[in-house]
Design an enzyme around this catalytic site. Structure first.
Site, PDB file in Angstrom:
ATOM      1  CG  ASP A   1       6.388  -4.415   1.814  1.00 28.52           C
ATOM      2  OD1 ASP A   1       5.659  -4.661   0.803  1.00 28.52           O
ATOM      3  OD2 ASP A   1       6.490  -3.299   2.319  1.00 28.52           O
TER       4      ASP A   1
ATOM      5  CG  ASP B   1       6.169   0.013  -3.031  1.00 24.70           C
ATOM      6  OD1 ASP B   1       7.070   0.433  -3.582  1.00 24.70           O
ATOM      7  OD2 ASP B   1       5.510  -0.957  -3.614  1.00 24.70           O
TER       8      ASP B   1
ATOM      9  CD  GLU C   1      -1.787   0.328   2.452  1.00 26.07           C
ATOM     10  OE1 GLU C   1      -1.870   1.439   1.666  1.00 26.07           O
ATOM     11  OE2 GLU C   1      -0.738  -0.301   2.602  1.00 26.07           O
TER      12      GLU C   1
ATOM     13  CB  SER D   1       6.145  -5.923  -4.070  1.00 22.17           C
ATOM     14  OG  SER D   1       5.651  -4.821  -4.240  1.00 22.17           O
TER      15      SER D   1
ATOM     16  CE  LYS E   1       2.576  -7.649   0.528  1.00 26.33           C
ATOM     17  NZ  LYS E   1       3.712  -6.998   0.736  1.00 26.33           N
TER      18      LYS E   1
HETATM   19  P1  TMP Z   1       4.168  -3.040  -0.932  1.00 24.31           P
HETATM   20  O1  TMP Z   1       3.290  -4.354  -0.787  1.00 24.31           O
HETATM   21  O2  TMP Z   1       5.377  -3.573  -1.855  1.00 24.31           O
HETATM   22  O3  TMP Z   1       4.429  -2.232   0.194  1.00 24.31           O
HETATM   23  O4  TMP Z   1       3.130  -2.308  -1.940  1.00 24.31           O
HETATM   24  C1  TMP Z   1       1.932  -1.795  -1.712  1.00 24.31           C
HETATM   25  C2  TMP Z   1       1.840  -0.253  -1.360  1.00 24.31           C
HETATM   26  O5  TMP Z   1       1.523   0.286  -2.661  1.00 24.31           O
HETATM   27  C3  TMP Z   1       0.869   0.014  -0.525  1.00 24.31           C
HETATM   28  O6  TMP Z   1       1.317   0.566   0.673  1.00 24.31           O
HETATM   29  C4  TMP Z   1      -0.074   1.030  -1.099  1.00 24.31           C
HETATM   30  C5  TMP Z   1       0.740   1.522  -2.298  1.00 24.31           C
HETATM   31  N1  TMP Z   1      -0.141   1.972  -3.407  1.00 24.31           N
HETATM   32  C6  TMP Z   1       0.131   3.195  -4.224  1.00 24.31           C
HETATM   33  O7  TMP Z   1       1.082   3.836  -3.439  1.00 24.31           O
HETATM   34  N2  TMP Z   1      -0.518   3.534  -5.198  1.00 24.31           N
HETATM   35  C7  TMP Z   1      -1.599   2.595  -5.794  1.00 24.31           C
HETATM   36  O8  TMP Z   1      -2.227   2.937  -6.732  1.00 24.31           O
HETATM   37  C8  TMP Z   1      -1.857   1.482  -5.113  1.00 24.31           C
HETATM   38  C9  TMP Z   1      -2.879   0.465  -5.508  1.00 24.31           C
HETATM   39  C10 TMP Z   1      -1.253   0.879  -4.012  1.00 24.31           C
HETATM   40 MG    MG Z   2       4.980  -1.746   1.981  1.00 28.96          MG
END
Ligand code: TMP
Ligand code: MG
Length: 289
Positions: free
Chosen positions: A38, A40, A85, A153, A202
């Site tokens: 992943d 973030d 989430e 991601s 995913k």
């Molecule tokens: P990831 O799959 O790379 O972890 O990315 C998803 C993350 O992005 C999830 O933890 C929620 C975050 N997110 C935001 O911070 N702001 C937003 O507007 C959205 C839609 C998701």
């Molecule tokens: Mg993440």
């Protein structure tokens, strides 16, 4: 075998089971391994010096490309949906439609801002985005041993690629599945491309990208890195999976979420802002001893 597995951040449900998986992967050799991660809050830090670090969405949300009014609206969405989430009292089925709602609303707002492609580089440079401690070793090691890294991601592909480029680690062994922006002829954001990827779909994304897994189908051993329980399905497209070692970063709401993380991930890294444990495992897996 791997001293870093005794680090204070490391928690395991079944340490013997982890040792067995690592030994089996080591025996099979680096040519049989692929890494699926992943982005973030997994490759990037959750916090630095007590301050939260941005997700790829937040990099845009906090930037000068977004009006104050839109910033407020995006912040309201984050305050409403992020607790959902990560809520351990709700099922994935309950969360699914709400995540689609969050991503759809956020992407609609971003498109309204007429974001310019040529400014993405600048806003990433001006952001507080940070990869985890000792990330260079992680990327260099994978590249050196020709191990493919799939970054999977639900963030924004164009932004995360730029984070990797500026850190000088966007190397040829990396492939990215993410939400990519679609720009018009003038280079202004007009939509997002393809099927939406959010935290809890995913598996569908993995199955849609069967071609990638076909290309590396001889790599049956997986190192999976994630920070959400949704990340566990990232390897669902892998052919004839033999061994999988799942490493989960538990960044937030630690006590509440620890039991479910221990059940789902083989290794849980609690408030660990470094890549030290994945690096140590990779070092062992690619060693000849
Ligand atoms: P990831 O799959 O790379 O972890 O990315 C998803 C993350 O992005 C999830 O933890 C929620 C975050 N997110 C935001 O911070 N702001 C937003 O507007 C959205 C839609 C998701
Ligand atoms: Mg993440």
């Amino acid at each position: 075998m791997i001293p870093e597995l005794s680090n204070p951040s490391v928690c395991m449900r079944d340490p013997q089971g982890v040792e067995d998986i690592i030994k089996a992967m080591h025996k099979a050799g680096p040519n049989t391994i692929q890494v699926i991660s992943d982005f973030d809050m997994t490759l990037t830090r959750f916090a630095y010096n007590g301050k939260r670090c941005p997700t790829s969405h937040n990099i845009l949300d906090n930037s000068k490309l977004i009006s104050d009014d839109c910033k407020h609206q995006l912040k309201d969405l984050l305050d409403e949906y992020y607790p959902i989430e990560i809520d351990s009292n709700r099922t994935v089925e309950e969360k699914l439609p709400l995540m689609v709602e969050w991503w759809t609303k956020a992407h609609t707002l971003l498109v309204q801002q007429r974001i310019r492609k040529d400014l993405l580089q600048v806003v990433v440079k001006e952001s507080d985005a940070m990869l985890r401690g000792n990330y260079q070793l992680f990327f260099d090691h994978l590249q050196e041993h020709h191990i493919p890294l799939l970054i999977f991601s639900a963030g924004i592909g164009d932004v995360l690629e730029e984070v990797l480029r500026q850190a000088e680690v966007f190397l040829p062994n990396i492939k990215v599945f993410s939400n990519y922006m679609d720009f018009d002829e003038a280079g202004v954001l007009k939509a997002f491309k393809g099927e939406l990827i959010h935290t809890y779909n995913k598996r569908e994304g993995a199955l849609l990208n069967a071609g990638h897994f076909e290309e590396i189908k001889f790599r049956h051993n997986i190192l999976l890195l994630g920070d959400s329980l949704g990340d566990l399905t990232m390897a669902d497209g892998v052919h004839n999976l033999e061994n999988i070692l799942r490493i989960g970063f538990l960044n937030d709401k630690v006590e509440e979420r620890k039991p479910s993380y221990l059940k789902a991930y083989d290794i849980v890294l609690v408030e660990d802002e470094t890549m030290d444990v994945p690096n140590a495992i990779l070092r062992y897996l690619t060693s000849t001893k």
